[in-house]
Design a protein around this motif. Structure first.
Motif, PDB file in Angstrom:
ATOM      1  N   UNK A  53       0.828  -1.214   0.000  1.00  0.00           N
ATOM      2  CA  UNK A  53       0.000   0.000   0.000  1.00  0.00           C
ATOM      3  C   UNK A  53       0.861   1.262   0.000  1.00  0.00           C
ATOM      4  N   UNK A  54       0.347   2.287  -0.633  1.00  0.00           N
ATOM      5  CA  UNK A  54       1.024   3.577  -0.742  1.00  0.00           C
ATOM      6  C   UNK A  54      -0.045   4.639  -0.665  1.00  0.00           C
ATOM      7  N   UNK A  55       0.331   5.848  -0.255  1.00  0.00           N
ATOM      8  CA  UNK A  55      -0.714   6.853  -0.059  1.00  0.00           C
ATOM      9  C   UNK A  55      -1.261   7.396  -1.366  1.00  0.00           C
ATOM     10  N   UNK A  56      -0.624   7.075  -2.493  1.00  0.00           N
ATOM     11  CA  UNK A  56      -1.170   7.501  -3.781  1.00  0.00           C
ATOM     12  C   UNK A  56      -1.388   6.285  -4.666  1.00  0.00           C
ATOM     13  N   UNK A  57      -2.479   6.222  -5.405  1.00  0.00           N
ATOM     14  CA  UNK A  57      -2.689   5.071  -6.295  1.00  0.00           C
ATOM     15  C   UNK A  57      -1.766   5.174  -7.502  1.00  0.00           C
ATOM     16  N   UNK A  58      -1.439   4.018  -8.133  1.00  0.00           N
ATOM     17  CA  UNK A  58      -0.573   4.062  -9.316  1.00  0.00           C
ATOM     18  C   UNK A  58      -1.279   4.794 -10.463  1.00  0.00           C
ATOM     19  N   UNK A  59      -0.567   5.726 -11.093  1.00  0.00           N
ATOM     20  CA  UNK A  59      -1.142   6.484 -12.195  1.00  0.00           C
ATOM     21  C   UNK A  59      -0.340   6.273 -13.459  1.00  0.00           C
ATOM     22  N   UNK A  60      -1.027   6.417 -14.610  1.00  0.00           N
ATOM     23  CA  UNK A  60      -0.351   6.312 -15.909  1.00  0.00           C
ATOM     24  C   UNK A  60       0.254   7.683 -16.212  1.00  0.00           C
ATOM     25  N   UNK A  61       1.520   7.703 -16.595  1.00  0.00           N
ATOM     26  CA  UNK A  61       2.119   8.987 -16.969  1.00  0.00           C
ATOM     27  C   UNK A  61       2.497   9.042 -18.435  1.00  0.00           C
ATOM     28  N   UNK A  62       2.483   7.893 -19.139  1.00  0.00           N
ATOM     29  CA  UNK A  62       2.740   7.941 -20.574  1.00  0.00           C
ATOM     30  C   UNK A  62       2.183   6.674 -21.204  1.00  0.00           C
ATOM     31  N   UNK A  72      -6.263  -2.801 -24.632  1.00  0.00           N
ATOM     32  CA  UNK A  72      -5.659  -4.055 -24.171  1.00  0.00           C
ATOM     33  C   UNK A  72      -4.444  -4.380 -25.032  1.00  0.00           C
ATOM     34  N   UNK A  73      -3.326  -4.668 -24.399  1.00  0.00           N
ATOM     35  CA  UNK A  73      -2.116  -5.029 -25.118  1.00  0.00           C
ATOM     36  C   UNK A  73      -1.168  -3.865 -25.321  1.00  0.00           C
ATOM     37  N   UNK A  74      -1.540  -2.666 -24.875  1.00  0.00           N
ATOM     38  CA  UNK A  74      -0.637  -1.517 -25.042  1.00  0.00           C
ATOM     39  C   UNK A  74       0.238  -1.373 -23.814  1.00  0.00           C
ATOM     40  N   UNK A  75       1.463  -0.865 -24.029  1.00  0.00           N
ATOM     41  CA  UNK A  75       2.373  -0.652 -22.916  1.00  0.00           C
ATOM     42  C   UNK A  75       2.216   0.775 -22.424  1.00  0.00           C
ATOM     43  N   UNK A  76       2.299   0.943 -21.114  1.00  0.00           N
ATOM     44  CA  UNK A  76       2.190   2.272 -20.521  1.00  0.00           C
ATOM     45  C   UNK A  76       3.302   2.426 -19.505  1.00  0.00           C
ATOM     46  N   UNK A  77       3.524   3.670 -19.094  1.00  0.00           N
ATOM     47  CA  UNK A  77       4.496   3.957 -18.059  1.00  0.00           C
ATOM     48  C   UNK A  77       3.726   4.411 -16.827  1.00  0.00           C
ATOM     49  N   UNK A  78       3.975   3.735 -15.707  1.00  0.00           N
ATOM     50  CA  UNK A  78       3.237   4.066 -14.484  1.00  0.00           C
ATOM     51  C   UNK A  78       4.141   4.801 -13.505  1.00  0.00           C
ATOM     52  N   UNK A  79       3.526   5.576 -12.634  1.00  0.00           N
ATOM     53  CA  UNK A  79       4.232   6.133 -11.484  1.00  0.00           C
ATOM     54  C   UNK A  79       3.708   5.395 -10.267  1.00  0.00           C
ATOM     55  N   UNK A  80       4.557   4.504  -9.688  1.00  0.00           N
ATOM     56  CA  UNK A  80       4.149   3.675  -8.539  1.00  0.00           C
ATOM     57  C   UNK A  80       5.141   3.914  -7.428  1.00  0.00           C
ATOM     58  N   UNK A  81       4.668   4.269  -6.240  1.00  0.00           N
ATOM     59  CA  UNK A  81       5.519   4.397  -5.068  1.00  0.00           C
ATOM     60  C   UNK A  81       6.719   5.290  -5.357  1.00  0.00           C
ATOM     61  N   UNK A  82       6.461   6.374  -6.070  1.00  0.00           N
ATOM     62  CA  UNK A  82       7.542   7.314  -6.343  1.00  0.00           C
ATOM     63  C   UNK A  82       8.514   6.865  -7.405  1.00  0.00           C
ATOM     64  N   UNK A  83       8.272   5.752  -8.076  1.00  0.00           N
ATOM     65  CA  UNK A  83       9.188   5.322  -9.142  1.00  0.00           C
ATOM     66  C   UNK A  83       8.427   5.069 -10.431  1.00  0.00           C
ATOM     67  N   UNK A  84       9.176   5.090 -11.549  1.00  0.00           N
ATOM     68  CA  UNK A  84       8.567   4.847 -12.855  1.00  0.00           C
ATOM     69  C   UNK A  84       8.699   3.355 -13.175  1.00  0.00           C
ATOM     70  N   UNK A  85       7.600   2.806 -13.748  1.00  0.00           N
ATOM     71  CA  UNK A  85       7.637   1.378 -14.082  1.00  0.00           C
ATOM     72  C   UNK A  85       6.789   1.155 -15.306  1.00  0.00           C
ATOM     73  N   UNK A  86       7.256   0.285 -16.197  1.00  0.00           N
ATOM     74  CA  UNK A  86       6.446  -0.015 -17.379  1.00  0.00           C
ATOM     75  C   UNK A  86       5.409  -1.067 -17.028  1.00  0.00           C
ATOM     76  N   UNK A  87       4.284  -1.017 -17.737  1.00  0.00           N
ATOM     77  CA  UNK A  87       3.210  -1.984 -17.476  1.00  0.00           C
ATOM     78  C   UNK A  87       2.462  -2.274 -18.758  1.00  0.00           C
TER      79      UNK A  87
END
Lengths: 148, 286
Positions: A53-62, A72-87
């Motif tokens: 858990x984190x105080x902010x929900x994961x958001x899409x930034x790109x 469905x099937x597209x790649x996005x960049x998330x901001x999770x727990x203060x870090x960037x992660x692809x999804x």
């Protein structure tokens, strides 16, 4: 909690009955909501990054598509727990093609840059249309439990 | 065998002789001799009793007269010939696939061909929340909660990918659009995928489930309490205050009920189309 409402499409639903007057000329479906920048998503694999858990929900930034809309099937960049992660998007609330499933939440699976999934299991059902998408999603499909 | 044949020949020959004698002598005998004696009543003609034909070939579900709503065309400025052609194609498709009678609120299991799924088929069980579209593009939406995730699939009734449609539970609900189930508690949308079909009577009225659904806390995807949706199947007393209900009633449009231009009586059209459809079906089977 303001969702961007795409009021462009409003399907008309006319209900005919044998008696008179009972007619409805409005849409009963929710607003079309695809995955784009600043969308809050739900991570559905069992990775620690997605489930702690984190105080902010994961958001899409790109969104890695030509238009900024992710399906469905597209790649996005998330901001999770203060870090960037692809999804990878594995289901969204927006109604798509007929005969394809529509989920009640925007589901996403965390992946590395080479396409390998971070988690080891996906409990949530995944659409079968992922199999025929271009791109190597075999590893993601391998960890999926149920298909819809 | 030969003995029987010989016996039969003799019998037939004797019959022929009798008949010939009768015909020859008809002219000699007066017909009045054949009449019964005056005073006695002629034997009253008793028609043979009608044989009771139980049509076992007719499927159980078709006993009830049901015309699927997508057969009735909407009121628009299109030539009726278009709808006639569509209905022909719809009947042809129904010959190949048994599209059962179902309503919004019934539980269906649909098997469709899927090249990406294992075994090439995909089976989905869900409750029907909406039936839309007319003609060949008619659709219905099935909803279920699988592994805690709500899934809805919008199926096209006449899509050739559909291989089988079974009605597991035939019932109606208080509304003909159950989109509010998305904002209701998940227990109302959960259907067991291994559910056994509930037997239903082929004749008589379809049972109406008077269930009133409990909702999740607001905000909802739509303002279901507003009178334009006219939802009967939600327990508003448990989720809204009377003040909120009054506020929603402010948006009521009571004059709509009396709007004559909005009237569209389809009873005669339905009768016509039902006859036409049954006629085409019978022509085909002959």
């Amino acid at each position: 909690m303001a969702f961007p409402r795409l009021l462009g499409q409003l399907p008309l639903l006319l209900v005919q009955t044998s008696s008179t007057i009972i007619q409805r000329n409005f849409s009963v479906s929710t607003a079309a909501a695809a995955v784009q920048k600043m969308t809050r998503v739900r991570v559905v694999d069992n990775s620690s990054l997605g489930n702690t858990p984190y105080h902010r929900p994961p958001r899409v930034i790109h969104v890695y598509t030509k238009n900024g809309v992710g399906k469905v099937g597209d790649k996005v960049l998330l901001a999770i727990k203060g870090q960037k992660k692809k999804a990878l998007i594995v289901g969204h609330k927006m109604p798509g093609e007929r005969m394809t499933p529509r989920f009640d939440s925007n589901n996403v699976v965390l992946i590395e840059d080479n396409g390998n999934p971070t988690g080891t299991r996906i409990k949530v059902p995944v659409p079968t249309s992922l199999r025929e998408m271009k791109g190597d999603y075999s590893k993601v499909l391998a960890i999926a439990n149920t298909f819809v | 065998m030969a003995v029987c044949a010989r016996g039969l020949d003799k019998f037939v020959a004797s019959l022929r002789f009798c008949r010939k004698w009768q015909l020859q002598n008809e002219r000699l005998f007066s017909t009045s001799a054949c009449r019964p004696a005056a005073g006695s009543e002629p034997p009253k003609f008793v028609p043979p009793s009608k044989p009771v034909i139980v049509d076992k070939t007719q499927s159980v579900a078709s006993m009830r007269k049901f015309l699927s709503p997508e057969f009735v065309p909407p009121r628009q400025r299109t030539a009726p010939f278009k709808f006639f052609l569509e209905r022909k194609d719809m009947v042809r498709r129904r010959k190949m696939l048994n599209i059962p009678e179902f309503y919004v609120g019934s539980v269906l299991a649909v098997t469709m061909a899927d090249p990406n799924a294992s075994g090439k088929t995909n089976r989905f069980v869900g409750i029907c929340i909406q039936r839309g579209g007319k003609g060949l593009g008619a659709t219905f939406v099935l909803r279920n909660i699988v592994n805690g995730q709500g899934v809805e699939i919008c199926y096209e009734l006449y899509n050739p990918r559909i291989q089988k449609m079974e009605v597991l539970k035939l019932e109606k609900r208080l509304d003909d659009n159950l989109m509010y189930l998305r904002d209701a508690l998940p227990e109302y949308s959960t259907i067991d995928p291994e559910m056994k079909p509930v037997p239903f009577s082929p004749t008589g009225e379809v049972p109406v489930n008077q269930l009133k659904v409990r909702m999740r806390p607001k905000p909802w995807s739509k303002h279901w309490e507003r009178p334009k949706f006219n939802i009967q199947g939600i327990r508003f007393d448990q989720c809204l205050t009377p003040r909120q209900m009054e506020g929603a009633q402010k948006r009521a449009q009571p004059w709509l009920e009396y709007d004559m231009l909005k009237e569209y009586d389809t009873s005669k059209l339905q009768q016509q189309i039902l006859q036409e459809v049954e006629l085409t079906e019978n022509c085909r089977t002959m």
